[in-house]
Design a protein around this motif. Structure first.
Motif, PDB file in Angstrom:
ATOM      1  N   ALA A  78      -2.916  -1.273  -3.255  1.00  0.00           N
ATOM      2  CA  ALA A  78      -2.335  -2.309  -3.999  1.00  0.00           C
ATOM      3  C   ALA A  78      -2.369  -3.137  -3.558  1.00  0.00           C
ATOM      4  O   ALA A  78      -2.999  -4.753  -3.543  1.00  0.00           O
ATOM      5  N   ASN A  79      -1.433  -3.317  -2.383  1.00  0.00           N
ATOM      6  CA  ASN A  79      -1.401  -4.551  -1.164  1.00  0.00           C
ATOM      7  C   ASN A  79      -2.672  -4.883  -1.014  1.00  0.00           C
ATOM      8  O   ASN A  79      -3.350  -6.318  -1.322  1.00  0.00           O
ATOM      9  N   LEU A  80      -3.575  -3.965  -0.145  1.00  0.00           N
ATOM     10  CA  LEU A  80      -5.154  -4.542  -0.045  1.00  0.00           C
ATOM     11  C   LEU A  80      -6.271  -4.952  -1.067  1.00  0.00           C
ATOM     12  O   LEU A  80      -6.319  -5.920  -0.604  1.00  0.00           O
ATOM     13  N   ALA A  81      -6.119  -3.897  -2.727  1.00  0.00           N
ATOM     14  CA  ALA A  81      -6.362  -4.080  -3.116  1.00  0.00           C
ATOM     15  C   ALA A  81      -6.251  -5.363  -3.800  1.00  0.00           C
ATOM     16  O   ALA A  81      -7.398  -6.570  -3.909  1.00  0.00           O
ATOM     17  N   LEU A  88     -10.993  -2.801   3.921  1.00  0.00           N
ATOM     18  CA  LEU A  88      -9.270  -2.621   4.884  1.00  0.00           C
ATOM     19  C   LEU A  88      -9.562  -1.776   3.843  1.00  0.00           C
ATOM     20  O   LEU A  88      -8.736  -0.339   3.851  1.00  0.00           O
ATOM     21  N   LEU A  89      -9.445  -1.717   2.746  1.00  0.00           N
ATOM     22  CA  LEU A  89      -8.907  -0.898   1.778  1.00  0.00           C
ATOM     23  C   LEU A  89      -9.947   0.656   1.864  1.00  0.00           C
ATOM     24  O   LEU A  89      -9.213   1.447   1.783  1.00  0.00           O
ATOM     25  N   GLU A  90     -11.129   0.162   2.122  1.00  0.00           N
ATOM     26  CA  GLU A  90     -11.816   1.578   2.485  1.00  0.00           C
ATOM     27  C   GLU A  90     -11.266   2.205   3.339  1.00  0.00           C
ATOM     28  O   GLU A  90     -11.557   4.058   3.612  1.00  0.00           O
ATOM     29  N   ILE A  91     -10.779   1.481   3.975  1.00  0.00           N
ATOM     30  CA  ILE A  91     -11.134   2.726   5.477  1.00  0.00           C
ATOM     31  C   ILE A  91      -9.813   2.965   4.650  1.00  0.00           C
ATOM     32  O   ILE A  91      -9.689   4.614   5.494  1.00  0.00           O
ATOM     33  N   ALA A  92      -8.527   2.227   4.672  1.00  0.00           N
ATOM     34  CA  ALA A  92      -6.727   3.702   4.158  1.00  0.00           C
ATOM     35  C   ALA A  92      -7.791   4.553   3.000  1.00  0.00           C
ATOM     36  O   ALA A  92      -6.969   5.557   3.502  1.00  0.00           O
ATOM     37  N   ARG A  93      -8.733   4.224   2.236  1.00  0.00           N
ATOM     38  CA  ARG A  93      -8.749   5.201   1.248  1.00  0.00           C
ATOM     39  C   ARG A  93      -9.547   7.033   1.518  1.00  0.00           C
ATOM     40  O   ARG A  93      -9.090   7.726   1.466  1.00  0.00           O
ATOM     41  N   SER A  94     -10.373   6.262   2.701  1.00  0.00           N
ATOM     42  CA  SER A  94     -11.345   6.886   2.927  1.00  0.00           C
ATOM     43  C   SER A  94     -10.650   8.443   3.875  1.00  0.00           C
ATOM     44  O   SER A  94     -11.557   8.971   3.989  1.00  0.00           O
ATOM     45  N   VAL A  95      -8.993   8.248   4.506  1.00  0.00           N
ATOM     46  CA  VAL A  95      -8.686   9.075   5.025  1.00  0.00           C
ATOM     47  C   VAL A  95      -8.083  10.039   4.224  1.00  0.00           C
ATOM     48  O   VAL A  95      -8.112  11.196   4.569  1.00  0.00           O
TER      49      VAL A  95
END
Ligand code: UTP
Length: 292
Positions: A78-81, A88-95
């Protein structure tokens, strides 16, 4: 008979990581980062690339950060969005989207064989992969993918193997083996010994941290007694398996780093950083200017 496929990958990650103290006193060794990614994530990505869609991590006390790592992170996302930091949001989500990850605990670190046994119920009656997260294999075709391809041919257990010169062989399980008549990458395993003295090693072919095992291995682990270091050794169970089934060694293509060891970890960090498009060039310049 329909050839069996490898869908499940087991990651023993309940060890104490004593070689990496003090870093591992309160932090899992498997969460140490090579550049910016934890060791365990490299392994999980490799298993996923090999076609495994179910990841089973054997954890223990003090290891819960691994579960957080592969879970969703709503506050961070939510913070990155909100800040429009989409990359960075994509990196966090992809994990958290990498694979279905389940966890089971090993109450006490009684050895690698014992850790694998903890996955018995989840794996069930099918062949499966085992990846030791502190062995990082840098390869064009991921090491486990190469092994899964070889498994289609053998339909038998396969142990990744590396040629180790000199006395360093004593740190490994070692294969007593002959070359396979048809496939130059395969070794026909006759016997194996865990951590032999240099003069007793049956060959230079050491077992490294990648295995494909048939489900009979669980029965074998249940029959063995503690071996080297007073631990239930996976090597001893595979040796017992040899009485019933064929087992192959496999010379993979790629370079292995022992990232569970301080020097091995440092070397891997430098090599991985130099390969990065974003970090490699400035890091190389800095290394050149570094007074040796
Ligand atoms: P290692 O022998 O490299 O890990 O086992 P360790 O025992 O944690 O490390 P040191 O030697 O004390 O520094 C290879 C993998 O097997 C897991 C470890 O977590 C590591 O990922 N393992 C080992 C278990 O899950 N349970 C065990 O009883 C032993």
């Amino acid at each position: 008979m329909t050839p069996q496929i490898i869908r499940k990958a087991v990651f023993p990650a309940a060890g104490l990581g004593t070689r990496f103290l003090p870093a591992t006193k309160a932090m899992p060794k498997e969460m140490l980062c090579l550049v910016d990614k934890p060791l365990i994530q490299y392994g999980v990505e490799e298993a996923v690339a090999a076609g495994c869609n179910e990841i089973i991590i054997i954890t223990g006390r003090g290891k819960s950060t691994m579960e957080d790592h592969f879970d969703g992170s709503p506050e961070l996302e939510a913070n990155l969005a909100a800040k429009n930091k989409t990359a960075l949001l994509e990196i966090a989500r992809s994990v958290s989207k990498l694979a279905r990850v389940t966890y089971t605990r090993q109450a006490e670190p009684l050895g690698l064989g014992h850790a694998v046994l903890m996955a018995k119920e989840i794996v069930g009656d099918e062949p499966f992969a085992v990846l030791l997260p502190d062995d990082i294999v840098d390869a064009t075709v991921p090491c486990m993918k190469q092994m899964v391809e070889a498994f289609y041919e053998t339909q038998s257990s396969i142990l990744a193997s590396e040629v180790i010169e000199g006395a360093a062989i004593s740190a490994y399980g070692v294969l007593d083996c002959v070359p396979h008549p048809k496939n130059p990458r395969l070794l026909d395993v006759k016997n194996m010994v865990e951590k032999p003295k240099f003069e007793d090693a049956p060959s230079k072919n050491a077992i490294i941290g990648r295995y494909i095992l048939t489900p009979r291995i669980f029965e074998m682990i249940e029959t063995i007694t503690p071996g080297a270091g007073g631990e239930l050794q996976l090597t001893d169970a595979i040796k017992a398996l040899l009485k019933y089934e064929k087992v192959y060694g496999f010379h993979y293509e790629g370079k292995r780093h022992d990232a569970g060891d301080k020097l091995g970890f440092l070397k891997a960090t430098v090599e991985f950083a130099l390969k990065r498009d974003d970090l490699g060039p400035p890091f190389r310049d800095w290394l050149k200017s570094f007074p040796m």
